[in-house]
Design an enzyme around this catalytic site. Structure first.
Site, PDB file in Angstrom:
ATOM      1  N   ASN A  12      32.870  43.648  41.781  1.00 55.88           N
ATOM      2  CA  ASN A  12      32.259  43.023  42.956  1.00 55.88           C
ATOM      3  C   ASN A  12      33.241  43.177  44.118  1.00 55.88           C
ATOM      4  OD1 ASN A  12      31.093  41.462  44.897  1.00 55.88           O
ATOM      5  ND2 ASN A  12      31.239  39.517  43.772  1.00 55.88           N
ATOM      6  N   LYS A  14      32.775  42.447  47.126  1.00 54.85           N
ATOM      7  CA  LYS A  14      32.597  41.428  48.179  1.00 54.85           C
ATOM      8  C   LYS A  14      32.606  42.130  49.549  1.00 54.85           C
ATOM      9  CE  LYS A  14      34.493  38.131  44.976  1.00 54.85           C
ATOM     10  NZ  LYS A  14      35.228  36.907  44.721  1.00 54.85           N
ATOM     11  N   HIS A  99      25.993  34.156  43.176  1.00 57.82           N
ATOM     12  CA  HIS A  99      27.463  34.090  43.218  1.00 57.82           C
ATOM     13  C   HIS A  99      27.899  32.795  43.901  1.00 57.82           C
ATOM     14  CE1 HIS A  99      31.627  35.034  44.049  1.00 57.82           C
ATOM     15  NE2 HIS A  99      31.530  35.956  43.121  1.00 57.82           N
ATOM     16  N   GLU A 101      30.118  32.221  45.983  1.00 57.83           N
ATOM     17  CA  GLU A 101      30.346  32.345  47.428  1.00 57.83           C
ATOM     18  C   GLU A 101      29.027  32.282  48.194  1.00 57.83           C
ATOM     19  OE1 GLU A 101      32.723  35.889  47.107  1.00 57.83           O
ATOM     20  OE2 GLU A 101      34.289  34.701  46.152  1.00 57.83           O
ATOM     21  N   GLU A 171      31.600  32.317  36.056  1.00 59.13           N
ATOM     22  CA  GLU A 171      32.712  32.434  37.001  1.00 59.13           C
ATOM     23  C   GLU A 171      33.134  31.039  37.442  1.00 59.13           C
ATOM     24  OE1 GLU A 171      32.781  36.583  38.949  1.00 59.13           O
ATOM     25  OE2 GLU A 171      31.601  35.278  40.220  1.00 59.13           O
ATOM     26  N   GLY A 177      39.577  34.314  42.908  1.00 62.86           N
ATOM     27  CA  GLY A 177      40.471  34.670  44.006  1.00 62.86           C
ATOM     28  C   GLY A 177      41.684  33.769  44.109  1.00 62.86           C
ATOM     29  N   SER A 217      39.710  36.000  38.680  1.00 67.13           N
ATOM     30  CA  SER A 217      41.086  36.487  38.560  1.00 67.13           C
ATOM     31  C   SER A 217      41.328  37.293  37.287  1.00 67.13           C
ATOM     32  CB  SER A 217      42.088  35.327  38.675  1.00 67.13           C
ATOM     33  OG  SER A 217      41.956  34.700  39.946  1.00 67.13           O
TER      34      SER A 217
HETATM   35  P1  13P Z   1      38.380  37.613  41.671  1.00 67.01           P
HETATM   36  O1  13P Z   1      38.465  38.611  40.534  1.00 67.01           O
HETATM   37  O2  13P Z   1      38.940  38.147  42.953  1.00 67.01           O
HETATM   38  O3  13P Z   1      38.890  36.273  41.279  1.00 67.01           O
HETATM   39  O4  13P Z   1      36.805  37.427  41.964  1.00 67.01           O
HETATM   40  C1  13P Z   1      35.953  37.139  40.916  1.00 67.01           C
HETATM   41  C2  13P Z   1      34.564  37.185  41.424  1.00 67.01           C
HETATM   42  O5  13P Z   1      34.155  36.336  42.188  1.00 67.01           O
HETATM   43  C3  13P Z   1      33.723  38.313  41.009  1.00 67.01           C
HETATM   44  O6  13P Z   1      32.398  38.115  41.383  1.00 67.01           O
END
Ligand code: 13P
Length: 256
Positions: A12, A14, A99, A101, A171, A177, A217
């Site tokens: 992903n 983003k 997601h 976010e 997640e 992150g 992460s």
């Molecule tokens: P990170 O791997 O940067 O923590 O992000 C995970 C994520 O949100 C994947 O959709």
């Protein structure tokens, strides 16, 4: 005996990578993967605007392309939005929905996510449905309840033939992150619980065949521990997927 579930490693991106940076990342990834092929399913989710070129860039490599979102309506006066049919028409095969976010910054609810899953699967897209608790929910001990509620609200109205096209991604928001990651035991505990929840909703066959990915992460240093758990069927990777070698190393962290 190891289970027969499909293993999936998904990137992903983003809101990262300009067009040229994104294509360069895919070219590098293609080179790495052709030097050491994998039998597992590899998915990359670039920003919308790169999708069509990404589909061309990975043609013949076996890598699948995903979008990071779609609108719930088939079409209409929704300025700035993108429909599931548009995604399908440029060759995307998957879409990430729900997601954290999108939930946190764009107010998406489980009810809305359910509508988006309907729109996506109506056009033959496979869905990577994300769920997971915040730190406050984990500390309060309500994480199982919350994840069960997310899954039940978003998925319960679908027939098993639709759920066959759904991959679940657990997640935990506190691990996204942040550099903090769920321990392999925490991931396994929640993944087993998610499978049990799917079994309650759709029966054993769906529960046993639905891939459940871990995200938060994940990186080369911790991937093997997570991916060795019996109910962890792959990963949804943010930061580490922006570096071709790291993403490739995660792919090859899946135990044989
Ligand atoms: P990170 O791997 O940067 O923590 O992000 C995970 C994520 O949100 C994947 O959709």
């Amino acid at each position: 005996m190891p289970n027969q579930r499909k293993k999936i490693i998904a990137a992903n991106w983003k809101m990262h990578k300009t067009f040229h940076e994104g294509i360069a990342l895919l070219v590098e990834l293609n080179m790495l993967i052709s030097s050491k092929p994998t039998k597992h399913t590899i998915v990359v989710a670039p920003p919308y605007i790169h999708l069509q070129s990404a589909v061309h860039a990975v043609a013949d490599t076996g890598i699948k392309v995903a979008a990071q979102n779609c609108h719930q309506a088939p079409q209409g006066a929704y300025t700035g939005e993108v429909s599931a049919e548009m995604l399908q028409s440029v060759g995307a095969e998957y879409v990430i929905l729900g997601h954290s976010e999108r939930r946190q910054y764009f107010g998406e609810t489980d009810e809305l996510v359910a509508q988006k899953i309907k729109a996506a699967t109506d056009f033959g897209l496979k869905v990577i449905f994300c769920c997971g608790e915040s730190l406050a929910e984990r500390e309060a001990g309500t994480h199982f309840e919350l994840v069960k509620h997310q899954i039940t609200t978003a998925l319960k109205s679908f027939q098993p033939r639709v759920i066959k096209d759904v991959v679940v991604a657990y997640e935990p928001v506190w691990a996204i992150g942040t550099g903090l990651t769920a321990s392999p035991e925490q991931a396994q505990e929640m993944h087993a619980f998610i499978r049990e929840t799917l079994q309650g909703l759709f029966g054993a066959e769906i529960a046993n065949n639905t891939p459940i990915l871990y995200g938060g992460s994940m990186k080369p240093a911790n991937a093997n521990g997570l991916l060795s758990q019996p109910d962890v069927d792959g990963g949804l990777i943010g930061g580490a997927s922006l570096i071709a070698q790291d993403f490739f190393d995660i792919i090859h962290s899946i135990p044989a």
